[in-house]
Design a protein around this motif. Structure first.
Motif, short mmCIF file in Angstrom:
data_model
loop_
_atom_site.label_atom_id
_atom_site.label_comp_id
_atom_site.label_asym_id
_atom_site.label_seq_id
_atom_site.Cartn_x
_atom_site.Cartn_y
_atom_site.Cartn_z
N LEU A 31 18.19 4.85 -10.78
CA LEU A 31 19.15 5.88 -10.41
C LEU A 31 19.65 5.76 -8.98
CD1 LEU A 31 20.63 8.40 -11.37
CD2 LEU A 31 18.68 9.77 -10.56
N GLY A 32 18.73 5.55 -8.03
CA GLY A 32 19.13 5.45 -6.63
C GLY A 32 20.09 4.30 -6.38
N VAL A 33 19.81 3.16 -7.01
CA VAL A 33 20.69 1.99 -6.82
C VAL A 33 22.05 2.25 -7.44
CG1 VAL A 33 20.94 -0.47 -7.25
CG2 VAL A 33 18.69 0.48 -6.80
N VAL A 34 22.06 2.83 -8.63
CA VAL A 34 23.32 3.10 -9.33
C VAL A 34 24.20 4.04 -8.52
CG1 VAL A 34 24.33 4.19 -11.37
CG2 VAL A 34 22.38 2.65 -11.62
N ILE A 35 23.61 5.11 -8.00
CA ILE A 35 24.39 6.07 -7.21
C ILE A 35 25.00 5.41 -5.98
CG2 ILE A 35 24.21 8.13 -5.75
CD1 ILE A 35 22.16 9.22 -7.72
N ALA A 36 24.21 4.61 -5.27
CA ALA A 36 24.72 3.95 -4.06
C ALA A 36 25.85 2.99 -4.39
CB ALA A 36 23.58 3.21 -3.37
N VAL A 37 25.70 2.23 -5.48
CA VAL A 37 26.75 1.28 -5.86
C VAL A 37 28.03 2.02 -6.27
CG1 VAL A 37 27.41 -0.46 -7.57
CG2 VAL A 37 25.14 -0.53 -6.53
N ILE A 38 27.87 3.12 -7.02
CA ILE A 38 29.04 3.91 -7.43
C ILE A 38 29.77 4.47 -6.22
CG2 ILE A 38 29.74 6.06 -8.57
CD1 ILE A 38 27.66 5.49 -10.70
N ALA A 304 26.11 5.15 2.28
CA ALA A 304 25.88 4.60 0.95
C ALA A 304 24.99 3.36 1.01
CB ALA A 304 27.21 4.27 0.28
N SER A 305 25.16 2.56 2.05
CA SER A 305 24.35 1.36 2.19
C SER A 305 22.88 1.71 2.44
CB SER A 305 24.88 0.50 3.35
OG SER A 305 26.20 0.09 3.09
N ILE A 306 22.67 2.78 3.21
CA ILE A 306 21.28 3.24 3.42
C ILE A 306 20.67 3.65 2.08
CG2 ILE A 306 19.86 5.04 4.47
CD1 ILE A 306 21.82 5.01 6.84
N LEU A 309 19.81 0.54 0.22
CA LEU A 309 18.60 -0.06 0.77
C LEU A 309 17.35 0.70 0.30
CD1 LEU A 309 17.19 -2.06 2.66
CD2 LEU A 309 17.59 -0.44 4.53
N VAL A 310 17.44 2.04 0.35
CA VAL A 310 16.30 2.84 -0.10
C VAL A 310 16.02 2.59 -1.59
CG1 VAL A 310 15.52 5.21 -0.51
CG2 VAL A 310 16.63 4.62 1.65
N GLY A 311 17.10 2.51 -2.36
CA GLY A 311 16.93 2.22 -3.78
C GLY A 311 16.26 0.87 -4.01
N GLY A 312 16.68 -0.14 -3.23
CA GLY A 312 16.07 -1.47 -3.35
C GLY A 312 14.60 -1.47 -2.97
N VAL A 313 14.27 -0.74 -1.90
CA VAL A 313 12.86 -0.62 -1.50
C VAL A 313 12.06 0.09 -2.59
CG1 VAL A 313 11.30 0.45 0.16
CG2 VAL A 313 13.37 -0.69 0.96
#
Length: 351
Positions: A31-38, A304-306, A309-313
């Protein structure tokens, strides 16, 4: 000994099985990665759309058009300075001087409006009426006949008023598309009489819609434009003018320099003082708008990049937990012949 090594398809099936067994964890991880990419995609999409819309709106006025105002044309952020608030208004004489004394200017227009953009309540809120219908807060102004040429006005039907009608103070008007559609839905507005305040005007033409959506003001297509001298006859107290000039093709920079020099002389600006007016063009306003939007977009992209990054971590953390939780499973697989890279591939597929 017998060595059992899962093939690529088997590894994928095992990885997907693990994801199905931990649906909630998988969902929250993604979810975190998807939101940031969107958010990143939306920011770039909106920026591109607004920039395209803005250019269409400004270029609709014509690439050789210059705007002259009491303040610097464009997008203003913050309050006006005391010097700006006390500036004397522009006049029709300024427009006529620009046309007469600037050799690279093809045409000039002066438009007078019923309120000043100085802090304080407006003195007059124009309201248009016809056959029991009312439209509030329209754009009501007066201009000379060169308005059509300078601002590249597109007529949907009918015609623009002439110099003769301006000279003789004819009670005629050119109205905006939205106003015509409200008063005369599906019909011809030409030849009908509308009322603005206590004044009556015969409609002789309807302007086409201006291009652009985001930058077009709500009242941009709710206009009533009448001849300049007609306006002065009814409202001699109004002083606020906007000037426009059309340069000859390829001479916009020269025309701007000529206008700036002329206006400084006419307004008595000292050589060591800045201009007490503003001269700009569609291209300059577009560049200013893009600069402001770029700053906003940069801040949004950083946030959004932060998040990305958080989603990736978070993904890395979950996969590390998965490895820790399945130590025994990994040991069994390695005992029956799985290699280190086979185990790694399975976890990478899950990731």
């Amino acid at each position: 000994s017998i060595t059992l090594r899962p093939r690529g398809a088997a590894k994928a099936r095992m990885a997907l099985t693990t994801l199905r067994e931990h649906k909630m964890r998988s969902f929250l991880t993604v979810l975190g990665v998807v939101i940031a990419v969107i958010v990143l995609i939306l920011v770039f999409s909106v920026m591109y759309g607004v920039d395209k819309d803005m250019r269409a709106f400004l270029e609709d006025f014509g690439t050789d058009t210059l705007f002259i105002e009491k303040f610097e044309p464009g997008i203003h952020i913050g309050r006006l300075s005391p010097e700006e608030r006390t500036r004397k208004p522009l006049t029709m004489d300024d427009a006529m001087a620009i046309k007469a004394e600037c050799p690279d200017v093809k045409a000039a227009v002066a438009e007078v409006v019923p309120w000043s953009f100085v802090p304080g309540p407006p003195r007059f809120i124009p309201t248009a009426k016809y056959n029991g219908k009312e439209v509030y807060n329209i754009q009501f102004s007066g201009a000379n006949a060169e308005y059509e040429q300078v601002y590249n006005t597109h007529m949907a039907y009918g015609r623009f008023f002439t110099d003769a009608e301006d000279t003789h103070r004819a009670e005629v008007a050119v109205i905006g598309w939205d106003l015509a559609d409200t008063f005369f839905p599906g019909g011809d507005a030409v030849g009908k009489e509308i009322q603005v305040g206590t004044m009556n005007f015969l409609v002789i033409g309807v302007q086409g819609k201006r291009k652009g959506i985001f930058l077009r003001d709500d009242s941009a297509d709710r206009t009533v434009l009448i001849p300049y001298n007609t306006y002065r006859k009814h409202r001699p107290q109004d002083k606020e003018h906007f000037l426009g000039a059309q340069a000859y093709p390829g001479k916009k920079s020269l025309a701007e320099d000529e206008i700036r020099g002329l206006m400084r002389r006419r307004r008595g600006d000292a050589y060591n003082k800045k201009d007490s007016f503003g001269v700009s063009s569609a291209e300059a306003i577009a560049d200013q708008f893009r600069s402001i939007m770029s700053t906003i977009a940069l801040a949004t992209i950083v946030v959004a990049s932060i998040g990305l990054l958080v989603g990736g971590v978070g993904v890395m953390n979950i996969m590390l937990m998965s490895v820790t939780e399945r130590t025994h499973e990994i040991g069994v697989r390695k005992a029956i012949g799985a290699r280190r890279k086979d185990v790694i591939r399975q976890f990478l597929i899950e990731a």
